[in-house]
Scaffold this active site. Structure first.
Site, mmCIF file in Angstrom:
data_model
loop_
_atom_site.group_PDB
_atom_site.id
_atom_site.type_symbol
_atom_site.label_atom_id
_atom_site.label_comp_id
_atom_site.label_asym_id
_atom_site.label_seq_id
_atom_site.Cartn_x
_atom_site.Cartn_y
_atom_site.Cartn_z
ATOM 1 N N TYR A 165 0.860 -1.186 0.000
ATOM 2 C CA TYR A 165 0.000 0.000 0.000
ATOM 3 C C TYR A 165 0.892 1.230 0.000
ATOM 4 O O TYR A 165 2.074 1.148 0.346
ATOM 5 C CB TYR A 165 -0.978 0.006 1.186
ATOM 6 C CG TYR A 165 -0.363 -0.264 2.538
ATOM 7 C CD1 TYR A 165 0.113 0.781 3.334
ATOM 8 C CD2 TYR A 165 -0.288 -1.558 3.037
ATOM 9 C CE1 TYR A 165 0.655 0.535 4.580
ATOM 10 C CE2 TYR A 165 0.262 -1.816 4.284
ATOM 11 C CZ TYR A 165 0.728 -0.765 5.046
ATOM 12 O OH TYR A 165 1.280 -1.007 6.280
ATOM 13 N N HIS A 215 6.060 -0.801 1.703
ATOM 14 C CA HIS A 215 6.078 0.242 0.674
ATOM 15 C C HIS A 215 7.229 -0.034 -0.281
ATOM 16 O O HIS A 215 8.277 -0.535 0.124
ATOM 17 C CB HIS A 215 6.281 1.628 1.282
ATOM 18 C CG HIS A 215 5.355 1.931 2.412
ATOM 19 N ND1 HIS A 215 3.991 1.782 2.319
ATOM 20 C CD2 HIS A 215 5.588 2.377 3.668
ATOM 21 C CE1 HIS A 215 3.431 2.126 3.461
ATOM 22 N NE2 HIS A 215 4.379 2.482 4.297
#
Length: 239
Positions: A165, A215
């Site tokens: 995400y 990430h």
């Protein structure tokens, strides 16, 4: 609902109803496009490259100053400035804000939305995957919610599905592109020696600012570098 792999996702619609019963949802008048002229925004990350940068006055000269997570300013004003208009947080990174600062909640899971309701009313939620503040002092009309659909848009269109995400940093950058005419980035990336650390940490090799695995730091960095190369944003690299 699968951003953080929730084992038992709650009904989002019920959560939204409860949320907007508590948070007015009238929007931020500062974000309305009625103002005349060029709107300048500074997005201030937390990199150690801000140390001895003397960017403070330059950052504070912007109309909007966006900060994220812990981001202390007291004692670091010369390098990071003292002005904040919008502060991006999630429950685990919340810090008390000045009265005139809008809190922008970045909801990475349904529980984050439930926490806002709890933290402004009953105070029953005190733990997510770590302890979180059970009550917060932010005025309800100064609470903004980063729309989950916009997070998905950033993930799909800007990051092309890289990472699990988007980071708070890249979400702040894309947000600013949609509300500002000029966007300046400070405190992103490693310092000149390649160290990843926060500007308030004395240990330059501290682990908190390293890649988290959730990430794709390289891909996100490429996005901002590309934006800078086509003059959509400016990146100030500090020291």
């Amino acid at each position: 609902q699968t951003l953080q792999r929730e084992k038992q996702p709650h009904d989002l619609n019920d959560t939204f109803k409860e949320l907007f019963h508590v948070v007015p949802g009238n929007g931020d008048p500062l974000l309305e496009r009625k103002s005349v002229g060029c709107r300048r925004c500074a997005v201030v990350g937390n990199s150690g490259n801000l140390r001895e940068s003397w960017y403070g006055p330059h950052i504070d000269s912007h109309d909007f100053v966006l900060r994220m997570n812990k981001a202390p300013t007291t004692g670091f004003e010369a390098d990071v400035g003292s002005k904040t208009t919008h502060h991006f947080v999630y429950p685990e990174s919340f810090r008390e804000l000045a009265e005139n600062v809008s809190m922008v909640l970045v909801p990475f899971k349904t529980l984050d939305l439930e926490w806002v309701v709890s933290a402004t009313t009953t105070g029953t939620i005190s733990h997510t995957y770590v302890p979180v503040p059970s009550k917060i002092k932010v005025k309800k009309d100064q609470i903004l919610i980063y729309h989950p659909a916009f997070i998905k848009y950033v993930f799909d269109s800007w990051l092309q599905g890289h990472g699990r995400y988007p980071s708070t940093g890249i979400l702040s950058v894309i947000f600013s592109l949609h509300v500002c005419d000029e966007v300046d980035l400070y405190g992103f990336g490693a310092d000149s020696r390649g160290n990843w650390h926060h500007y308030w940490e004395n240990n330059p090799s501290a682990g908190a600012f390293r890649k988290t695995g959730v990430h794709d730091g390289d891909f996100e960095s490429n996005v901002t570098t590309t934006l800078a190369s086509i003059h959509k944003i400016r990146i100030f690299k500090g020291r």
